[in-house]
Design an enzyme around this catalytic site. Structure first.
Site, PDB file in Angstrom:
ATOM      1  N   ASP A   1       0.836  -1.203   0.000  1.00  0.00           N
ATOM      2  CA  ASP A   1       0.000   0.000   0.000  1.00  0.00           C
ATOM      3  C   ASP A   1       0.875   1.258   0.000  1.00  0.00           C
ATOM      4  OD1 ASP A   1      -2.320   1.530   0.083  1.00  0.00           O
ATOM      5  OD2 ASP A   1      -2.550   1.381   2.266  1.00  0.00           O
TER       6      ASP A   1
ATOM      7  N   GLU B   1       2.632   4.829  -4.225  1.00  0.00           N
ATOM      8  CA  GLU B   1       2.652   5.706  -5.425  1.00  0.00           C
ATOM      9  C   GLU B   1       3.977   6.451  -5.555  1.00  0.00           C
ATOM     10  OE1 GLU B   1       0.129   5.499  -3.161  1.00  0.00           O
ATOM     11  OE2 GLU B   1      -0.981   4.154  -4.488  1.00  0.00           O
TER      12      GLU B   1
ATOM     13  N   ASP C   1      -8.866   3.204  -3.128  1.00  0.00           N
ATOM     14  CA  ASP C   1      -9.943   3.646  -2.244  1.00  0.00           C
ATOM     15  C   ASP C   1     -11.201   4.073  -2.984  1.00  0.00           C
ATOM     16  OD1 ASP C   1      -8.194   3.050  -0.280  1.00  0.00           O
ATOM     17  OD2 ASP C   1      -7.657   5.126   0.181  1.00  0.00           O
TER      18      ASP C   1
HETATM   19  O1  MIG Z   1      -4.803   6.068   3.407  1.00  0.00           O
HETATM   20  O2  MIG Z   1      -3.989   1.083   5.549  1.00  0.00           O
HETATM   21  O3  MIG Z   1      -6.038   1.963  -0.009  1.00  0.00           O
HETATM   22  O4  MIG Z   1      -7.054  -0.187   1.463  1.00  0.00           O
HETATM   23  O5  MIG Z   1      -7.188   0.129   4.255  1.00  0.00           O
HETATM   24  C1  MIG Z   1      -5.232   4.933   4.060  1.00  0.00           C
HETATM   25  C2  MIG Z   1      -5.200   1.775   5.560  1.00  0.00           C
HETATM   26  C3  MIG Z   1      -4.174   3.864   3.912  1.00  0.00           C
HETATM   27  C4  MIG Z   1      -5.180   2.933   1.978  1.00  0.00           C
HETATM   28  C5  MIG Z   1      -5.599   1.673   1.291  1.00  0.00           C
HETATM   29  C6  MIG Z   1      -6.673   1.003   2.109  1.00  0.00           C
HETATM   30  C7  MIG Z   1      -6.163   0.712   3.488  1.00  0.00           C
HETATM   31  C8  MIG Z   1      -5.724   2.012   4.138  1.00  0.00           C
HETATM   32  N1  MIG Z   1      -4.711   2.660   3.318  1.00  0.00           N
END
Ligand code: MIG
Length: 769
Positions: A408, A411, A482
């Site tokens: 996660d 980017e 998201d």
């Molecule tokens: O900005 O880890 O897209 O699936 O639950 C939030 C918390 C950070 C973004 C991910 C989302 C995840 C969340 N993360």
């Protein structure tokens, strides 16, 4: 100023065109793939394409006086003065024709003064990219009858005509609407159908780039980039399928997943807050008799959001906990963030610091921003040593027995404003910058995870990533980030996932039920129905939103939810076959109708139906309070999955679709495997398989292996051939027996009978009872 074509050289399948103002290189890789290259002084290496893709190909080159022609069995390219290229298919149909006029940027009445006011109110104003000194653009003519597809993970509709998009991986927590020009991924491939003739172009440039597909003008479309070499591939083929297969030949194909990766997965940001909470979840799944394979652990399992740590206050014995869950049939999938906590007492940070593995400021100091753990630094994943280091740390998870890595914030996302453009990143061994390496950050992080998991476990790695680039499909599955619990997001998921499929990502999914905002039972059910064949089958929700577990609404919701989970598990052998056959051929599992029916104008812009392989058509309900819908059926005869009614194709029919019904059609004379009812994808080989015949007859090739590791690559797999003729005579054959445990019993179900076949050890084949 015009630039004359002075002369040209041709050797090694490569045509070098010498213009007064520069050179252009056309290299034939295969009859359907030609590389167009112009050196702008930037590195030439590709993150998308690995290995040598050039095949010995017959190429003809002709000097035609005012132009030069390069011809393969599938493509004809004419090169004129001013570096203009025109591409035709082997029958002479124009595919990609350079635009001879000049662009007419959309008129804007926004002067400097008003621009400030507009920005002050919070509106966005289009970036004026072309002020960059290395900016270039590629402008092609647009026909009245021309549609566009692909582009990876973008918003809006299936057919991208009339829209513009940006390639710059971005964390977008806002609602994704058709006005959102960029999301988490950059996959710069575009497919077109020009007057019905298919082609594609893949722009292998990691710098920020832009597609305008007939938004600015009805006469041209264009690609532009702020920097980078002119580096793109012309893709041909007799059908859209062949063009897509050429793209996946070039950038790689989705590897065989472990079978349980196709099972149901439950997630919520917040479950991992305690061990008890996760255990309770498992109990509920048992209590309500809901099949499940994976529970995802979001950031709360970590110790202060530090990567490769586990909070042992919340989980005293993580390893035993993972084992206990595994015994209950549930695998755990931990999240991993790109930002590393800048904490002197944290070994990962220390190691990385000592080795110089983090992204740097231009003055050589380590760059610091903030993410979940507070002050954070960013591993320089473009460097092979950094990937190897990260891959080594993956052992932390494999020792605990968790099942994969969910990447996660790669980017990379950051809380204190975006990372500056001039940060020092590595491009393999070379020093580079953020501008070049941004769009491949998620790619390189996922590749490291893949390599670590593979080395440690010998299993087919389960990696999920939010950010990626073209070619990441070789290492990772993806989810679309998201989304929100909104009908518009459910609607978006179909064109989004089918275009991702065309862009090489056959293993993808959206958060079922929606991540942000509050779901309703109705929305959740329609989303689950719609996702019945979506490979990554995960319900995920954000902290603070309404619970959206199957039991969080009323009893009806729970019952319908269970019905579709059971149906999914029956269909897993079919999906697994799709991964075996279709991804080998380089085609997606979940497809837009246009991929299978590119000659049918009506199939070209359908946003609320999809196909699975060539024989299943899914027409989900994606609007509230709806109990009927229109379904377009393409050519052929179609059988309603629920009542076996048959319909002729090339017509739009009205079907009933009460809340518990997903409109589903099977192409007549199709055989489908139908797995046993089960609560988890079993580790043990199945003993029984059923094949269902839709229509009178058909044939089917079914694949079986251990569903876990790479032994299938050494021939450890079985293939079963099933055939039923017009008289209802059935044949079942084990045509390849490379994997020991084959089915003991096989049933073939036709409209009016159930035939039983038993395995006969002696002959090594099946006998009808
Ligand atoms: O900005 O880890 O897209 O699936 O639950 C939030 C918390 C950070 C973004 C991910 C989302 C995840 C969340 N993360």
């Amino acid at each position: 100023m015009s630039s004359k074509l002075k002369d040209f050289q041709f050797n090694q399948q490569s045509l070098q065109l010498n213009y007064e103002q520069g050179k252009l290189e056309l290299t034939v890789l295969t009859p359907g793939i030609v590389h167009v290259f112009q050196d702008h002084g930037r590195a030439r290496n590709s993150y998308a394409i690995e290995g040598n893709k050039q095949q010995k190909t017959k190429v003809n080159v002709f000097d035609k006086g005012d132009h030069v022609e390069l011809e393969t069995a599938q493509l004809l390219i004419k090169a004129y003065d001013d570096e203009k290229l025109d591409v035709y298919d082997s029958l002479g149909n124009p595919l990609i024709i350079d635009y001879r006029g000049s662009r007419q940027p959309l008129a804007s009445d926004l002067d400097a003064e008003h621009r400030k006011t507009v920005l002050a109110e919070g509106h966005s104003v289009a970036d004026e990219l072309h002020h960059e000194s290395h900016y270039y653009e590629v402008v092609k003519t647009l026909a009245a009858d021309e549609q566009f597809y692909g582009l990876g993970d973008k918003t809006g509709f299936l057919n991208k005509r009339g829209y513009d998009y940006d390639n710059w991986n971005s964390d977008v927590p806002q609602v994704h609407t058709e006005a959102t020009t960029k999301l988490y991924k950059s996959i710069p491939v575009v497919y077109g159908l020009k007057n019905g003739h298919p082609y594609g172009m893949f722009f292998d440039n990691t710098y920020q780039s832009h597609f305008d597909l007939g938004k600015e003008s009805e006469h041209y479309y264009f690609y532009s980039a702020i920097d980078g070499n002119l580096d793109y591939y012309i893709l041909g083929g007799h059908s859209l399928k062949e063009v897509v297969a050429n793209y996946t030949y070039l950038t790689g194909r989705v590897p065989m997943p472990q079978k349980w990766m196709l099972g149901y997965q439950q997630s919520r940001w917040g479950y991992s807050i305690s061990q008890e909470r996760v255990e309770e979840l498992a109990e509920k799944f048992e209590e309500y008799e809901l099949p499940i394979d994976v529970v995802h652990l979001d950031i709360d399992y970590m110790h202060g959001y530090r990567d490769f740590t586990w909070d042992t206050k919340k989980y005293q014995h993580p390893k035993e906990f993972v084992e206990q869950m595994r015994k209950r049939g549930i695998r755990l999938m931990p999240i991993l963030d790109a930002g590393v906590k800048a904490d002197p007492d944290y070994d990962l940070y220390q190691e990385g610091l000592e080795q110089g593995y983090f992204v740097k400021n231009p003055d050589g100091t380590v760059y610091v921003n903030a993410v979940w753990p507070g002050k954070s630094v960013f591993p320089d994943f473009g460097r092979p040593e950094v990937r190897a280091w990260w891959a080594k740390h993956v052992k932390f998870f494999t020792d605990l027995g968790t099942c994969g890595i969910w990447n996660d914030m790669n980017e990379p996302a950051s809380f204190n404003g975006p990372l500056p453009e001039n940060l020092e990143f590595h491009d393999e061994e070379q020093i580079s910058d953020h501008r070049r390496m941004h769009n491949v950050y998620g790619h390189n992080m996922s590749k490291a995870a893949y390599e670590g998991l593979k080395a440690e476990t010998g299993r087919r790695p389960y990696v999920i990533t939010r950010a990626c680039y073209a070619g990441t499909q070789k290492y990772s599955t993806v989810w679309t980030g998201d989304n929100q619990s909104l009908w518009s997001h459910l609607q978006l998921s179909i064109p989004q996932l089918t275009n991702l499929g065309l862009s090489g990502f056959a293993f993808a999914g959206t958060d079922i039920g929606g991540f942000q905002a509050d779901a309703t039972g109705e929305l959740l059910i329609r989303w689950l129905e719609s996702a019945l064949f979506v490979p990554l089958f995960r319900n995920h929700a954000a902290l603070g939103t309404r619970y959206q577990e199957p039991w969080a609404f009323d009893k009806q919701t729970l019952n319908i939810y269970r019905k579709y989970l059971n149906l999914r598990y029956r269909l897993i052998p079919f999906l697994y076959d799709q991964f075996r056959h279709e991804t080998q051929a380089g085609l997606p599992v979940m497809r837009p109708l246009v991929l299978n029916y590119d000659h049918d104008p009506q199939a070209r812009s359908i946003n609320d139906e999809y196909m699975v392989g060539t024989s299943i058509l899914v027409a989900p309900v994606v609007t509230p309070q709806t109990t009927k819908r229109l379904v377009y059926l393409p050519a052929g005869e179609w059988i309603d999955f629920w009542n076996h009614a048959s319909y002729a194709g090339r017509q739009t029919i009205v079907v009933d679709a009460p809340i518990d019904k997903l409109p589903l059609f099977i192409k007549a004379n199709t055989i489908l495997p139908w797995g046993c009812k089960t609560m988890h994808v079993s580790d043990k080989p199945d003993q029984i398989m059923t094949f269902r015949v839709y229509g009178e007859c058909g044939s089917y090739m079914h694949y079986q292996d251990n569903g876990l590791d790479f032994a299938y690559q050494d021939g450890e797999y079985n293939e079963y051939y099933v055939e039923v003729d017009e008289n209802g005579q059935a044949l079942v054959e084990l045509t390849k027996h490379g994997y020991g445990p084959n089915y003991q019993k096989i049933y073939v179900e036709t409209a009016d009978q159930r035939l039983e076949f038993n395995y006969d050890e002696k002959s090594g084949n099946y006998r009808q009872k």
